[in-house]
Write a protein that holds these residues in place. Structure first.
Motif, PDB file in Angstrom:
ATOM      1  N   ALA A  47       6.088  49.294   9.915  1.00  0.00           N
ATOM      2  CA  ALA A  47       7.481  49.447   9.492  1.00  0.00           C
ATOM      3  C   ALA A  47       7.914  48.112   8.908  1.00  0.00           C
ATOM      4  O   ALA A  47       7.651  47.066   9.492  1.00  0.00           O
ATOM      5  N   TRP A  48       8.550  48.161   7.739  1.00  0.00           N
ATOM      6  CA  TRP A  48       8.952  46.924   7.077  1.00  0.00           C
ATOM      7  C   TRP A  48      10.346  47.076   6.478  1.00  0.00           C
ATOM      8  O   TRP A  48      10.793  48.167   6.152  1.00  0.00           O
ATOM      9  N   TYR A  49      11.029  45.929   6.364  1.00  0.00           N
ATOM     10  CA  TYR A  49      12.394  45.901   5.841  1.00  0.00           C
ATOM     11  C   TYR A  49      12.401  45.278   4.453  1.00  0.00           C
ATOM     12  O   TYR A  49      11.676  44.311   4.181  1.00  0.00           O
ATOM     13  N   GLY A  50      13.241  45.851   3.578  1.00  0.00           N
ATOM     14  CA  GLY A  50      13.355  45.363   2.209  1.00  0.00           C
ATOM     15  C   GLY A  50      14.800  45.296   1.774  1.00  0.00           C
ATOM     16  O   GLY A  50      15.634  44.703   2.455  1.00  0.00           O
ATOM     17  N   ASP A  51      15.122  45.954   0.675  1.00  0.00           N
ATOM     18  CA  ASP A  51      16.465  45.880   0.109  1.00  0.00           C
ATOM     19  C   ASP A  51      17.449  46.852   0.748  1.00  0.00           C
ATOM     20  O   ASP A  51      18.656  46.722   0.554  1.00  0.00           O
ATOM     21  N   ARG A  52      16.958  47.834   1.482  1.00  0.00           N
ATOM     22  CA  ARG A  52      17.833  48.815   2.119  1.00  0.00           C
ATOM     23  C   ARG A  52      17.897  48.563   3.631  1.00  0.00           C
ATOM     24  O   ARG A  52      16.991  47.979   4.208  1.00  0.00           O
ATOM     25  N   PRO A  53      18.966  49.023   4.294  1.00  0.00           N
ATOM     26  CA  PRO A  53      19.110  48.744   5.735  1.00  0.00           C
ATOM     27  C   PRO A  53      18.018  49.372   6.586  1.00  0.00           C
ATOM     28  O   PRO A  53      17.558  48.767   7.551  1.00  0.00           O
ATOM     29  N   GLU A  54      17.609  50.600   6.243  1.00  0.00           N
ATOM     30  CA  GLU A  54      16.611  51.267   7.053  1.00  0.00           C
ATOM     31  C   GLU A  54      15.203  50.833   6.629  1.00  0.00           C
ATOM     32  O   GLU A  54      14.967  50.539   5.461  1.00  0.00           O
ATOM     33  N   PRO A  55      14.282  50.769   7.573  1.00  0.00           N
ATOM     34  CA  PRO A  55      12.934  50.303   7.245  1.00  0.00           C
ATOM     35  C   PRO A  55      12.102  51.367   6.556  1.00  0.00           C
ATOM     36  O   PRO A  55      12.300  52.574   6.761  1.00  0.00           O
ATOM     37  N   GLY A  56      11.147  50.919   5.743  1.00  0.00           N
ATOM     38  CA  GLY A  56      10.097  51.801   5.283  1.00  0.00           C
ATOM     39  C   GLY A  56       9.067  51.946   6.386  1.00  0.00           C
ATOM     40  O   GLY A  56       8.956  51.094   7.271  1.00  0.00           O
ATOM     41  N   ARG A  57       8.299  53.036   6.327  1.00  0.00           N
ATOM     42  CA  ARG A  57       7.321  53.252   7.396  1.00  0.00           C
ATOM     43  C   ARG A  57       6.122  54.023   6.868  1.00  0.00           C
ATOM     44  O   ARG A  57       6.255  54.908   6.028  1.00  0.00           O
ATOM     45  N   TYR A  58       4.946  53.657   7.385  1.00  0.00           N
ATOM     46  CA  TYR A  58       3.711  54.382   7.082  1.00  0.00           C
ATOM     47  C   TYR A  58       2.929  54.518   8.374  1.00  0.00           C
ATOM     48  O   TYR A  58       2.644  53.516   9.042  1.00  0.00           O
ATOM     49  N   ARG A  59       2.587  55.759   8.748  1.00  0.00           N
ATOM     50  CA  ARG A  59       1.836  56.012   9.982  1.00  0.00           C
ATOM     51  C   ARG A  59       0.748  57.046   9.708  1.00  0.00           C
ATOM     52  O   ARG A  59       0.896  57.900   8.835  1.00  0.00           O
ATOM     53  N   ASP A  60      -0.315  56.972  10.474  1.00  0.00           N
ATOM     54  CA  ASP A  60      -1.342  58.001  10.382  1.00  0.00           C
ATOM     55  C   ASP A  60      -2.147  58.017  11.672  1.00  0.00           C
ATOM     56  O   ASP A  60      -2.083  57.080  12.474  1.00  0.00           O
ATOM     57  N   ILE A  61      -2.905  59.099  11.870  1.00  0.00           N
ATOM     58  CA  ILE A  61      -3.687  59.257  13.091  1.00  0.00           C
ATOM     59  C   ILE A  61      -5.098  58.702  12.949  1.00  0.00           C
ATOM     60  O   ILE A  61      -5.837  58.647  13.921  1.00  0.00           O
ATOM     61  N   LEU A  62      -5.477  58.293  11.748  1.00  0.00           N
ATOM     62  CA  LEU A  62      -6.786  57.673  11.567  1.00  0.00           C
ATOM     63  C   LEU A  62      -6.841  56.329  12.280  1.00  0.00           C
ATOM     64  O   LEU A  62      -5.823  55.655  12.427  1.00  0.00           O
ATOM     65  N   PRO A  63      -8.019  55.894  12.713  1.00  0.00           N
ATOM     66  CA  PRO A  63      -8.141  54.515  13.191  1.00  0.00           C
ATOM     67  C   PRO A  63      -7.788  53.548  12.065  1.00  0.00           C
ATOM     68  O   PRO A  63      -8.099  53.804  10.898  1.00  0.00           O
ATOM     69  N   ALA A  64      -7.141  52.442  12.405  1.00  0.00           N
ATOM     70  CA  ALA A  64      -6.695  51.506  11.369  1.00  0.00           C
ATOM     71  C   ALA A  64      -7.859  50.988  10.529  1.00  0.00           C
ATOM     72  O   ALA A  64      -7.706  50.738   9.327  1.00  0.00           O
ATOM     73  N   TRP A  65      -9.026  50.829  11.139  1.00  0.00           N
ATOM     74  CA  TRP A  65     -10.158  50.270  10.403  1.00  0.00           C
ATOM     75  C   TRP A  65     -10.723  51.223   9.350  1.00  0.00           C
ATOM     76  O   TRP A  65     -11.449  50.809   8.464  1.00  0.00           O
ATOM     77  N   SER A  66     -10.384  52.521   9.427  1.00  0.00           N
ATOM     78  CA  SER A  66     -10.986  53.488   8.514  1.00  0.00           C
ATOM     79  C   SER A  66     -10.027  53.999   7.447  1.00  0.00           C
ATOM     80  O   SER A  66     -10.388  54.882   6.669  1.00  0.00           O
ATOM     81  N   ASP A  67      -8.809  53.464   7.413  1.00  0.00           N
ATOM     82  CA  ASP A  67      -7.829  53.913   6.419  1.00  0.00           C
ATOM     83  C   ASP A  67      -7.749  52.899   5.279  1.00  0.00           C
ATOM     84  O   ASP A  67      -7.163  51.821   5.437  1.00  0.00           O
ATOM     85  N   CYS A  68      -8.324  53.238   4.129  1.00  0.00           N
ATOM     86  CA  CYS A  68      -8.331  52.307   3.001  1.00  0.00           C
ATOM     87  C   CYS A  68      -6.929  52.082   2.452  1.00  0.00           C
ATOM     88  O   CYS A  68      -6.634  51.038   1.875  1.00  0.00           O
ATOM     89  N   ASN A  69      -6.026  53.048   2.634  1.00  0.00           N
ATOM     90  CA  ASN A  69      -4.653  52.898   2.149  1.00  0.00           C
ATOM     91  C   ASN A  69      -3.918  51.785   2.877  1.00  0.00           C
ATOM     92  O   ASN A  69      -3.067  51.109   2.306  1.00  0.00           O
ATOM     93  N   LEU A  70      -4.220  51.596   4.155  1.00  0.00           N
ATOM     94  CA  LEU A  70      -3.534  50.564   4.932  1.00  0.00           C
ATOM     95  C   LEU A  70      -3.805  49.176   4.362  1.00  0.00           C
ATOM     96  O   LEU A  70      -2.884  48.376   4.193  1.00  0.00           O
ATOM     97  N   ARG A  71      -5.051  48.870   4.045  1.00  0.00           N
ATOM     98  CA  ARG A  71      -5.372  47.569   3.453  1.00  0.00           C
ATOM     99  C   ARG A  71      -4.682  47.386   2.106  1.00  0.00           C
ATOM    100  O   ARG A  71      -4.186  46.302   1.792  1.00  0.00           O
ATOM    101  N   SER A  72      -4.641  48.452   1.312  1.00  0.00           N
ATOM    102  CA  SER A  72      -4.009  48.366  -0.003  1.00  0.00           C
ATOM    103  C   SER A  72      -2.509  48.123   0.113  1.00  0.00           C
ATOM    104  O   SER A  72      -1.939  47.266  -0.568  1.00  0.00           O
ATOM    105  N   ILE A  73      -1.861  48.865   1.014  1.00  0.00           N
ATOM    106  CA  ILE A  73      -0.421  48.706   1.232  1.00  0.00           C
ATOM    107  C   ILE A  73      -0.113  47.307   1.761  1.00  0.00           C
ATOM    108  O   ILE A  73       0.828  46.638   1.310  1.00  0.00           O
ATOM    109  N   ALA A  74      -0.912  46.851   2.737  1.00  0.00           N
ATOM    110  CA  ALA A  74      -0.674  45.539   3.330  1.00  0.00           C
ATOM    111  C   ALA A  74      -0.840  44.421   2.306  1.00  0.00           C
ATOM    112  O   ALA A  74      -0.181  43.378   2.392  1.00  0.00           O
ATOM    113  N   ARG A  75      -1.696  44.613   1.326  1.00  0.00           N
ATOM    114  CA  ARG A  75      -1.907  43.595   0.298  1.00  0.00           C
ATOM    115  C   ARG A  75      -0.759  43.539  -0.705  1.00  0.00           C
ATOM    116  O   ARG A  75      -0.477  42.487  -1.287  1.00  0.00           O
ATOM    117  N   GLN A  76      -0.045  44.652  -0.876  1.00  0.00           N
ATOM    118  CA  GLN A  76       0.979  44.732  -1.915  1.00  0.00           C
ATOM    119  C   GLN A  76       2.402  44.538  -1.404  1.00  0.00           C
ATOM    120  O   GLN A  76       3.274  44.088  -2.139  1.00  0.00           O
TER     121      GLN A  76
END
Length: 268
Positions: A47-76
Motif C-alpha cells: 500500500a502506498w500514498y501519492g497525490d490522493r488521500p487514500e492509498p493505492g494497493r496491490y495484493r495477491d495470493i502468490l508467494p512474493a518471490w514468484s510474482d513478476c509484477n511485484l518487482r516491476s511495480i516496486a521498481r516504478q
C-alpha cells in the motif's frame, strides 16, 4: 509469522525495501531469519500514498518471490510513505481478502502476530463494530478485525489510543470467555501523513520490530524505515524496538512512546 516493512520520508522507490536490499522483503518471503517460520508464501501486499488521500494497493495470493509484477511495480512506484507485507497464514484462508495491508478510507494497516483462541471470540469482537465497519469486513483474519476495531475506537482522532483500546477489547473478551488471554501484536499503520508501529505481547514475546534511518544525498537522513527484520547486515544501523512500545514517524522525525492496553491488569 509474517514479515513486513514500511517507510516514511522523502519519496523513495518501493524496490529500496521490497526487492533491492540483500535481505529485502522478497528475500524474507522465502528465507526469513528472525521468525518461527522461514517461509512466508501465503500472499503479499503493498500500500502506498501519492497525490490522493487514500492509498493505492496491490495484493495477491502468490508467494512474493514468484510474482513478476511485484518487482516491476516496486521498481516504478516512488512514494513518501508505503507499507509492504508478506504473509504466513495463522488464521484465515489463503485468499486476496486476507492479504495485508488492509485499507479503509485513508488508513492502511498490516500486522504480524496472533490471537490465541481467536475463533472462540471472533463473533463477540465483530459485534462491537458499527454496521458500516462490519460491512467493510471482507476477510476472515484476526488482523483485519483488529484494524476495524481500532477504527471503531477512534483511530482517526487518537491512533495509538484507539489501537490500545482495540487490543484491550481483545484481551477482555478472551479473559471473559476462557480465563486467559494471549495476544502477540507487532503492527504498522498509517493515514498517509504519520506512520505508526507497535510491538506488544501479553506474554512479553512479541514478534520482532526494528527501525533505522534511510540515507539520502551525502549521507543525510531522508526518512525512516520500520521492519520485522533488518534489510542488511549493518547491525549498528538497526535499533530493536522493545516490547510494550510504539513509534511514530512524522515530518519532524521518529518518536518512541509507550503502548499499554492494560486490560489484563484491570481484569486481575
Amino acid at each position: 509469522m509474517c514479515r513486513w516493512a514500511a517507510y516514511r520520508g522523502e519519496p523513495l522507490y518501493l524496490e529500496e525495501l521490497v526487492s533491492s536490499p540483500a535481505h529485502s522483503l522478497i528475500e524474507q518471503s522465502h528465507c526469513a531469519t528472525r521468525a518461527k517460520t522461514a517461509t512466508n508464501g501465503d500472499g503479499f501486499g503493498i500500500a502506498w500514498y501519492g497525490d490522493r488521500p487514500e492509498p493505492g494497493r496491490y495484493r495477491d495470493i502468490l508467494p512474493a518471490w514468484s510474482d513478476c509484477n511485484l518487482r516491476s511495480i516496486a521498481r516504478q512506484i516512488r512514494s513518501p510513505l508505503f507499507l509492504a507485507h508478506v504473509r504466513a497464514a495463522t488464521t484465515g484462508a489463503t485468499r486476496r481478502d486476507n492479504c495485508h495491508p488492509f485499507v479503509h478510507g485513508e488508513w492502511s494497516f498490516m500486522h504480524n502476530g496472533q490471537i490465541a483462541g481467536f475463533e472462540a471470540i471472533r463473533r463477540h469482537l465483530e459485534a462491537m463494530l458499527s454496521d458500516e465497519l462490519f460491512a467493510a469486513r471482507t476477510g476472515t483474519t484476526d488482523s483485519e478485525l483488529i484494524f476495524l476495531l481500532s477504527l471503531q475506537f477512534g483511530l482517526e482522532t487518537d491512533p495509538l489510543g484507539a489501537m490500545e483500546k482495540a487490543i484491550a477489547a481483545v484481551e477482555t473478551v478472551s479473559m471473559e470467555k476462557s480465563g486467559e488471554a494471549l495476544v502477540r501484536f507487532t503492527a504498522c499503520f498509517s493515514n498517509g501523513r504519520q506512520l505508526y508501529a507497535v510491538r506488544y505481547a501479553t506474554d512479553h514475546k512479541p514478534p520482532t520490530l526494528y527501525a533505522a534511518p534511510m540515507g539520502g544525498a551525502a549521507g543525510a537522513k531522508s526518512g525512516y524505515c520500520l521492519v520485522s527484520e533488518p534489510l542488511n547486515d549493518e547491525a549498528d544501523t538497526w535499533v530493536e524496538i522493545p516490547d510494550g512500545s510504539a513509534v511514530r514517524v512524522c515530518p519532524d522525525g521518529m518518536q518512541a512512546l509507550m503502548f499499554r492496553p492494560g486490560a489484563l491488569a484491570e481484569a486481575a
